[in-house]
Design a protein around this motif. Structure first.
Motif, mmCIF file in Angstrom:
data_model
loop_
_atom_site.group_PDB
_atom_site.id
_atom_site.type_symbol
_atom_site.label_atom_id
_atom_site.label_comp_id
_atom_site.label_asym_id
_atom_site.label_seq_id
_atom_site.Cartn_x
_atom_site.Cartn_y
_atom_site.Cartn_z
ATOM 1 N N PHE A 63 -3.658 1.762 -2.970
ATOM 2 C CA PHE A 63 -3.466 3.048 -2.298
ATOM 3 C C PHE A 63 -3.984 2.984 -0.862
ATOM 4 O O PHE A 63 -5.034 2.389 -0.588
ATOM 5 N N LEU A 64 -3.239 3.595 0.028
ATOM 6 C CA LEU A 64 -3.715 3.768 1.391
ATOM 7 C C LEU A 64 -4.928 4.696 1.395
ATOM 8 O O LEU A 64 -5.007 5.629 0.579
ATOM 9 N N PRO A 65 -5.893 4.469 2.275
ATOM 10 C CA PRO A 65 -7.008 5.417 2.376
ATOM 11 C C PRO A 65 -6.483 6.815 2.699
ATOM 12 O O PRO A 65 -5.574 6.971 3.515
ATOM 13 N N HIS A 66 -7.028 7.814 2.019
ATOM 14 C CA HIS A 66 -6.570 9.192 2.208
ATOM 15 C C HIS A 66 -7.693 10.036 2.785
ATOM 16 O O HIS A 66 -8.874 9.845 2.459
ATOM 17 N N GLN A 67 -7.341 10.969 3.620
ATOM 18 C CA GLN A 67 -8.333 11.832 4.270
ATOM 19 C C GLN A 67 -9.079 12.699 3.260
ATOM 20 O O GLN A 67 -10.254 13.009 3.451
ATOM 21 N N LEU A 68 -8.410 13.077 2.167
ATOM 22 C CA LEU A 68 -9.016 14.009 1.216
ATOM 23 C C LEU A 68 -9.282 13.400 -0.153
ATOM 24 O O LEU A 68 -10.309 13.702 -0.781
ATOM 25 N N ARG A 108 13.922 -10.758 5.086
ATOM 26 C CA ARG A 108 14.839 -9.998 4.241
ATOM 27 C C ARG A 108 14.223 -8.645 3.913
ATOM 28 O O ARG A 108 12.998 -8.485 3.900
ATOM 29 N N SER A 109 15.083 -7.675 3.646
ATOM 30 C CA SER A 109 14.664 -6.315 3.303
ATOM 31 C C SER A 109 14.989 -6.056 1.839
ATOM 32 O O SER A 109 16.082 -6.399 1.370
ATOM 33 N N ILE A 110 14.046 -5.464 1.126
ATOM 34 C CA ILE A 110 14.232 -5.154 -0.291
ATOM 35 C C ILE A 110 13.910 -3.681 -0.502
ATOM 36 O O ILE A 110 12.824 -3.213 -0.160
ATOM 37 N N GLU A 111 14.842 -2.939 -1.050
ATOM 38 C CA GLU A 111 14.601 -1.540 -1.401
ATOM 39 C C GLU A 111 14.093 -1.472 -2.834
ATOM 40 O O GLU A 111 14.631 -2.141 -3.725
ATOM 41 N N PHE A 112 13.048 -0.689 -3.053
ATOM 42 C CA PHE A 112 12.469 -0.598 -4.388
ATOM 43 C C PHE A 112 12.012 0.825 -4.666
ATOM 44 O O PHE A 112 11.850 1.632 -3.750
ATOM 45 N N VAL A 113 11.822 1.119 -5.939
ATOM 46 C CA VAL A 113 11.415 2.444 -6.387
ATOM 47 C C VAL A 113 9.951 2.415 -6.804
ATOM 48 O O VAL A 113 9.519 1.525 -7.541
ATOM 49 N N ILE A 114 9.185 3.385 -6.312
ATOM 50 C CA ILE A 114 7.804 3.565 -6.746
ATOM 51 C C ILE A 114 7.816 4.564 -7.905
ATOM 52 O O ILE A 114 8.159 5.734 -7.717
ATOM 53 N N PRO A 115 7.468 4.144 -9.101
ATOM 54 C CA PRO A 115 7.510 5.077 -10.241
ATOM 55 C C PRO A 115 6.364 6.080 -10.191
ATOM 56 O O PRO A 115 5.282 5.782 -9.681
ATOM 57 N N LYS A 116 6.616 7.261 -10.728
ATOM 58 C CA LYS A 116 5.556 8.271 -10.801
ATOM 59 C C LYS A 116 4.399 7.760 -11.656
ATOM 60 O O LYS A 116 4.599 7.127 -12.690
ATOM 61 N N ILE A 174 -1.125 8.261 -2.134
ATOM 62 C CA ILE A 174 -1.363 8.913 -3.423
ATOM 63 C C ILE A 174 -0.205 9.861 -3.744
ATOM 64 O O ILE A 174 0.215 9.986 -4.900
ATOM 65 N N GLU A 175 0.348 10.489 -2.711
ATOM 66 C CA GLU A 175 1.497 11.382 -2.924
ATOM 67 C C GLU A 175 2.698 10.638 -3.484
ATOM 68 O O GLU A 175 3.467 11.191 -4.280
ATOM 69 N N ASP A 176 2.862 9.362 -3.093
ATOM 70 C CA ASP A 176 3.962 8.561 -3.639
ATOM 71 C C ASP A 176 3.820 8.414 -5.154
ATOM 72 O O ASP A 176 4.803 8.436 -5.899
ATOM 73 N N SER A 177 2.589 8.264 -5.628
ATOM 74 C CA SER A 177 2.357 8.136 -7.066
ATOM 75 C C SER A 177 2.617 9.462 -7.779
ATOM 76 O O SER A 177 3.122 9.476 -8.902
ATOM 77 N N TYR A 178 2.282 10.571 -7.140
ATOM 78 C CA TYR A 178 2.531 11.881 -7.754
ATOM 79 C C TYR A 178 4.026 12.174 -7.853
ATOM 80 O O TYR A 178 4.496 12.692 -8.866
ATOM 81 N N ASN A 179 4.767 11.857 -6.808
ATOM 82 C CA ASN A 179 6.154 12.308 -6.726
ATOM 83 C C ASN A 179 7.190 11.223 -7.006
ATOM 84 O O ASN A 179 8.352 11.527 -7.254
ATOM 85 N N GLY A 180 6.769 9.948 -6.951
ATOM 86 C CA GLY A 180 7.754 8.874 -6.975
ATOM 87 C C GLY A 180 8.409 8.776 -5.606
ATOM 88 O O GLY A 180 8.437 9.733 -4.840
ATOM 89 N N GLN A 208 0.854 -1.189 0.000
ATOM 90 C CA GLN A 208 0.000 0.000 0.000
ATOM 91 C C GLN A 208 0.888 1.235 0.000
ATOM 92 O O GLN A 208 1.819 1.329 0.805
ATOM 93 N N ILE A 209 0.606 2.143 -0.915
ATOM 94 C CA ILE A 209 1.377 3.372 -1.012
ATOM 95 C C ILE A 209 0.420 4.557 -0.887
ATOM 96 O O ILE A 209 -0.803 4.410 -1.026
#
Length: 325
Positions: free
Chosen positions: A217-222, A177-185, A148-154, A145-146
């Motif tokens: 997407f995480l639930p957003h207040q707005l 294990r830990s995995i680092e990853f990139v969320i694309p815009k 909405i701002e993550d999608s706007y900005n990466g 879950q990410i």
């Protein structure tokens, strides 16, 4: 084809040691051996137990079975991945084994067994295969879950996973294990992020599978999303909706001035073209007007509402309901 849970058949857990498996098998073999057993369907049960033991007692077959079956339960519909049959069968035949040579008990195997191990070499010595086979690792999925701002900005995030890993003695254990990853815009809910080579490890010299992160997407207040478009409910006062107004309102990329047209009603959508989720063709951003009434909690407020009632005494908000049953 139904998935067979060989661990359940033998009566051991997935992290059982070879000694645990052998001990459980011997107990069941004595119980169901058709020459001595009085149990109902003893011969069929003996075949099931023998087949399960043939797989779980062989480190190579057990590792392959664990890779393919990590996400299945007994009785679920199962199909091995397309690359399975070609990769391990050709590998085993190239080492000089014939199909069917690997059977430890010489009994007929189930369709499930044949679909997994047809063509696999299996000359056994001391309970271990003399030759390995190679198989590409299974692809895996994880839900994330990410915002909405993550999608706007990466963004760059770290994921904590608990996954099965094969140890040197052929046992499968759960490891963190830990995995680092990139969320694309511009990524949308329902899409996935592919992490090449981060799935289940291969068998033998086989390459690891891929890990697919299924995005929500995480639930957003707005804000809420529909595809690439983003929506926000915008509260407006009765006089702003009736007379028109310019108000300041937020968006995920900053505050903007919004013009409320005169005569607006609840539910009217005001569109900001191209201000939705980014992309080759960006989405749009919509304000959905919501008429908000001030409370009648003071004498002055009550008088104001009374004045409205007098001024609009011919207004019938339920006129459209007249004549309805």
């Amino acid at each position: 084809m139904e998935f067979k849970d060989y661990y359940e058949t033998v009566g051991v857990t997935r992290d059982a040691t070879p000694e645990d498996i052998k001990r459980a098998y011997r107990k069941l073999a004595r119980k169901f051996h058709p020459d001595v057993s009085q149990e109902k369907n003893a011969e069929a049960r003996f075949k099931e137990v023998s087949e399960a033991y043939e797989v779980l007692s062989d480190p190579d077959k057990r590792a392959a079975y664990d890779q393919l079956g990590a996400n299945y339960q007994a009785g679920q519909d199962f199909r091995p991945p397309p690359e399975w049959a070609g990769s391990h069968a050709s590998s085993s035949r190239s080492r000089g084994f014939r199909e069917g040579q690997f059977s430890a008990q010489g009994a007929d195997h189930s369709e499930f067994f044949e679909s997994l191990f047809r063509g696999m070499g299996g000359s056994r010595h001391g309970g271990h295969s003399q030759d390995m086979f190679d198989m590409h690792g299974q692809d895996q999925h994880a839900k994330i879950q990410i915002s909405i701002e993550d999608s706007y900005n990466g963004a760059t995030r770290t994921l904590q996973l608990r996954t099965p890993q094969e140890s040197s003695d052929g046992r499968v254990q759960m490891q963190d294990r830990s995995i680092e990853f990139v969320i694309p815009k511009g990524i949308r809910a329902g899409q996935h992020i592919r992490l090449a080579g981060q799935g289940a490890p291969g068998v033998g010299q086989g390459s690891p599978g891929d890990l697919y992160l299924d995005v929500a997407f995480l639930p957003h207040q707005l804000y809420r999303t529909e595809g690439h478009d983003v929506y926000m409910d915008l509260p407006v006062a009765p006089w702003e909706a009736a007379l028109g107004a310019e108000v300041e309102a937020p968006t995920p990329t900053g505050r903007v001035e919004v013009k409320i047209p005169a005569g607006s009603a609840t539910g009217r959508k005001l569109r900001l073209k191209g201000r939705g989720l980014p992309g080759k063709t960006p989405g749009d951003f919509y304000y959905v007007l919501q008429l908000t009434l001030p409370p009648a909690d003071t004498d002055a407020a009550k008088n104001a509402y009374q004045g409205m009632a007098t001024a609009f005494k011919t207004f019938n908000p339920r006129a459209q309901l007249e004549g309805q049953p």
